[in-house]
Design a protein around this motif. Sequence first.
Motif, PDB file in Angstrom:
ATOM      1  N   TYR A 197       0.841  -1.195   0.000  1.00  0.00           N
ATOM      2  CA  TYR A 197       0.000   0.000   0.000  1.00  0.00           C
ATOM      3  C   TYR A 197       0.880   1.250   0.000  1.00  0.00           C
ATOM      4  CZ  TYR A 197      -4.233  -2.604   1.508  1.00  0.00           C
ATOM      5  OH  TYR A 197      -5.306  -3.451   1.601  1.00  0.00           O
ATOM      6  N   VAL A 198       0.532   2.221  -0.840  1.00  0.00           N
ATOM      7  CA  VAL A 198       1.152   3.540  -0.836  1.00  0.00           C
ATOM      8  C   VAL A 198       0.034   4.574  -0.750  1.00  0.00           C
ATOM      9  CG1 VAL A 198       2.442   5.229  -2.190  1.00  0.00           C
ATOM     10  CG2 VAL A 198       3.236   2.865  -2.070  1.00  0.00           C
ATOM     11  N   LEU A 199       0.100   5.426   0.256  1.00  0.00           N
ATOM     12  CA  LEU A 199      -0.924   6.449   0.473  1.00  0.00           C
ATOM     13  C   LEU A 199      -0.302   7.826   0.301  1.00  0.00           C
ATOM     14  CD1 LEU A 199      -1.683   3.853   2.386  1.00  0.00           C
ATOM     15  CD2 LEU A 199      -3.536   5.369   3.061  1.00  0.00           C
ATOM     16  N   ALA A 200      -0.952   8.670  -0.466  1.00  0.00           N
ATOM     17  CA  ALA A 200      -0.421  10.009  -0.712  1.00  0.00           C
ATOM     18  C   ALA A 200      -0.412  10.847   0.560  1.00  0.00           C
ATOM     19  CB  ALA A 200      -1.230  10.702  -1.796  1.00  0.00           C
ATOM     20  N   THR A 201      -1.436  10.692   1.418  1.00  0.00           N
ATOM     21  CA  THR A 201      -1.552  11.485   2.644  1.00  0.00           C
ATOM     22  C   THR A 201      -1.693  10.564   3.844  1.00  0.00           C
ATOM     23  OG1 THR A 201      -3.958  11.674   2.929  1.00  0.00           O
ATOM     24  CG2 THR A 201      -2.951  13.066   1.229  1.00  0.00           C
ATOM     25  N   ARG A 202      -1.677  11.166   5.007  1.00  0.00           N
ATOM     26  CA  ARG A 202      -1.925  10.414   6.251  1.00  0.00           C
ATOM     27  C   ARG A 202      -3.343  10.635   6.761  1.00  0.00           C
ATOM     28  NH1 ARG A 202       2.621  12.209  10.170  1.00  0.00           N
ATOM     29  NH2 ARG A 202       2.254  10.246  11.303  1.00  0.00           N
ATOM     30  N   GLY A 203      -4.171  11.278   5.942  1.00  0.00           N
ATOM     31  CA  GLY A 203      -5.575  11.461   6.319  1.00  0.00           C
ATOM     32  C   GLY A 203      -5.796  12.439   7.448  1.00  0.00           C
ATOM     33  N   GLU A 204      -4.858  13.380   7.614  1.00  0.00           N
ATOM     34  CA  GLU A 204      -4.885  14.237   8.805  1.00  0.00           C
ATOM     35  C   GLU A 204      -6.010  15.262   8.815  1.00  0.00           C
ATOM     36  OE1 GLU A 204      -1.962  16.196   5.898  1.00  0.00           O
ATOM     37  OE2 GLU A 204      -2.485  14.159   6.519  1.00  0.00           O
ATOM     38  N   ALA A 205      -6.645  15.506   7.676  1.00  0.00           N
ATOM     39  CA  ALA A 205      -7.751  16.467   7.630  1.00  0.00           C
ATOM     40  C   ALA A 205      -9.107  15.777   7.659  1.00  0.00           C
ATOM     41  CB  ALA A 205      -7.639  17.339   6.375  1.00  0.00           C
ATOM     42  N   GLY A 206      -9.132  14.501   8.017  1.00  0.00           N
ATOM     43  CA  GLY A 206     -10.343  13.718   7.854  1.00  0.00           C
ATOM     44  C   GLY A 206     -11.314  13.731   9.013  1.00  0.00           C
ATOM     45  N   ILE A 207     -10.904  14.253  10.200  1.00  0.00           N
ATOM     46  CA  ILE A 207     -11.777  14.217  11.378  1.00  0.00           C
ATOM     47  C   ILE A 207     -11.887  15.632  11.936  1.00  0.00           C
ATOM     48  CG2 ILE A 207     -12.158  13.223  13.667  1.00  0.00           C
ATOM     49  CD1 ILE A 207     -10.512  10.809  12.822  1.00  0.00           C
ATOM     50  N   ASP A 208     -13.045  16.209  11.859  1.00  0.00           N
ATOM     51  CA  ASP A 208     -13.243  17.618  12.213  1.00  0.00           C
ATOM     52  C   ASP A 208     -12.897  17.908  13.664  1.00  0.00           C
ATOM     53  OD1 ASP A 208     -14.327  20.312  11.486  1.00  0.00           O
ATOM     54  OD2 ASP A 208     -15.764  19.809  13.066  1.00  0.00           O
ATOM     55  N   THR A 209     -13.098  16.937  14.547  1.00  0.00           N
ATOM     56  CA  THR A 209     -12.911  17.163  15.983  1.00  0.00           C
ATOM     57  C   THR A 209     -11.497  16.872  16.459  1.00  0.00           C
ATOM     58  OG1 THR A 209     -13.720  14.912  16.373  1.00  0.00           O
ATOM     59  CG2 THR A 209     -15.334  16.705  16.517  1.00  0.00           C
ATOM     60  N   VAL A 210     -10.603  16.479  15.547  1.00  0.00           N
ATOM     61  CA  VAL A 210      -9.226  16.135  15.915  1.00  0.00           C
ATOM     62  C   VAL A 210      -8.282  16.964  15.056  1.00  0.00           C
ATOM     63  CG1 VAL A 210      -7.530  14.267  16.167  1.00  0.00           C
ATOM     64  CG2 VAL A 210      -9.973  13.779  16.458  1.00  0.00           C
ATOM     65  N   THR A 211      -7.318  17.635  15.682  1.00  0.00           N
ATOM     66  CA  THR A 211      -6.385  18.462  14.919  1.00  0.00           C
ATOM     67  C   THR A 211      -5.524  17.590  14.004  1.00  0.00           C
ATOM     68  OG1 THR A 211      -4.594  18.341  16.544  1.00  0.00           O
ATOM     69  CG2 THR A 211      -6.255  20.093  16.847  1.00  0.00           C
ATOM     70  N   PRO A 212      -5.042  18.155  12.892  1.00  0.00           N
ATOM     71  CA  PRO A 212      -4.206  17.363  11.989  1.00  0.00           C
ATOM     72  C   PRO A 212      -2.986  16.751  12.659  1.00  0.00           C
ATOM     73  CG  PRO A 212      -4.976  19.332  10.876  1.00  0.00           C
ATOM     74  CD  PRO A 212      -5.410  19.464  12.298  1.00  0.00           C
ATOM     75  N   ASP A 213      -2.354  17.474  13.580  1.00  0.00           N
ATOM     76  CA  ASP A 213      -1.169  16.919  14.250  1.00  0.00           C
ATOM     77  C   ASP A 213      -1.501  15.682  15.071  1.00  0.00           C
ATOM     78  OD1 ASP A 213       0.470  18.827  13.173  1.00  0.00           O
ATOM     79  OD2 ASP A 213       0.569  20.071  14.983  1.00  0.00           O
ATOM     80  N   GLU A 214      -2.672  15.659  15.677  1.00  0.00           N
ATOM     81  CA  GLU A 214      -3.115  14.494  16.444  1.00  0.00           C
ATOM     82  C   GLU A 214      -3.674  13.414  15.530  1.00  0.00           C
ATOM     83  OE1 GLU A 214      -4.873  16.037  20.588  1.00  0.00           O
ATOM     84  OE2 GLU A 214      -5.851  16.933  18.839  1.00  0.00           O
ATOM     85  N   CYS A 215      -4.329  13.858  14.476  1.00  0.00           N
ATOM     86  CA  CYS A 215      -5.046  12.921  13.606  1.00  0.00           C
ATOM     87  C   CYS A 215      -4.098  12.077  12.757  1.00  0.00           C
ATOM     88  CB  CYS A 215      -6.001  13.703  12.710  1.00  0.00           C
ATOM     89  SG  CYS A 215      -7.179  12.692  11.805  1.00  0.00           S
ATOM     90  N   ALA A 216      -3.021  12.667  12.256  1.00  0.00           N
ATOM     91  CA  ALA A 216      -2.132  11.957  11.332  1.00  0.00           C
ATOM     92  C   ALA A 216      -1.589  10.657  11.913  1.00  0.00           C
ATOM     93  CB  ALA A 216      -1.000  12.876  10.883  1.00  0.00           C
ATOM     94  N   PRO A 217      -0.967  10.661  13.117  1.00  0.00           N
ATOM     95  CA  PRO A 217      -0.463   9.385  13.647  1.00  0.00           C
ATOM     96  C   PRO A 217      -1.569   8.394  13.980  1.00  0.00           C
ATOM     97  CG  PRO A 217      -0.160  11.160  15.248  1.00  0.00           C
ATOM     98  CD  PRO A 217      -0.574  11.795  13.968  1.00  0.00           C
TER      99      PRO A 217
END
Length: 244
Positions: free
Chosen positions: A41-61
């Motif tokens: 699997y190769v993913l372009a992003t880590r999906g960090e903008a996918g959850i409105d209630t979680v900041t990207p820095d927390e969401c990515a990992p």
Amino acid sequence: MQPMPTDWQRALAVVAHPDDLEYGCAAAIADWTDGGREVVYVLATRGEAGIDTVTPDECAPLREAEQRASAAVVGVSTVEFLGHRDGVVEYGLGLRRDIAAAIRRHRPELVITLNHRDTWGGPDGGGYWNTPDHRAVGRAALDAAADAGNRWIFPELISEQGLEPWNGVRWVAVAGTATPTHAADATPGLERSVRSLMEHKAYIEVLTDQDPEEYVRSFLTGNAERNAARFGGRPAVAFEVFPR
């Protein structure tokens, strides 16, 4: 729909976000890895903008960990993230180069990606608008399958990374298309595809008020059963296959 090609050993799945493959084709991947084939699997992003209630820095990992666990359920041990920003992926040379590099690293015969067209609807153009990330990554994956085999396109991949051209991609298979040409039997891997999508717990819990397992099972089995009419009555994962 014709059966998917089976005379291959290595596949590379290239999509935009964590969960894209689980919504699209994990049942087929589970069956392929059971048969001894290798899928990366190769993913372009880590999906960090996918959850409105979680900041990207927390969401990515969080989403990266869920994707690795999800991949393991269907027999995929190698998951790479290209580091493009979620939600603002741009089609262009940088994205093509990154995907071509991944193709040269892993040398697949089959490349898998997700719907690159404007809508999720039928061939008449109806239906839901597709996201910019999906469109950009899908188109770039189709182009990079050729880029990877041409030493004069992105020659820096040779000089800087030691990645020699790979012209062995024989097909690009697009999941989630309204105009499928081929299909894989979903039955052997369907239960594992449910478990695989369930690993994206944080994302699914904010996506729906429905019971998560009920939502996942209904979505995946419904899709597979809708494809059965064009695949000998068997629940199926559908792809639009572009031979090379």
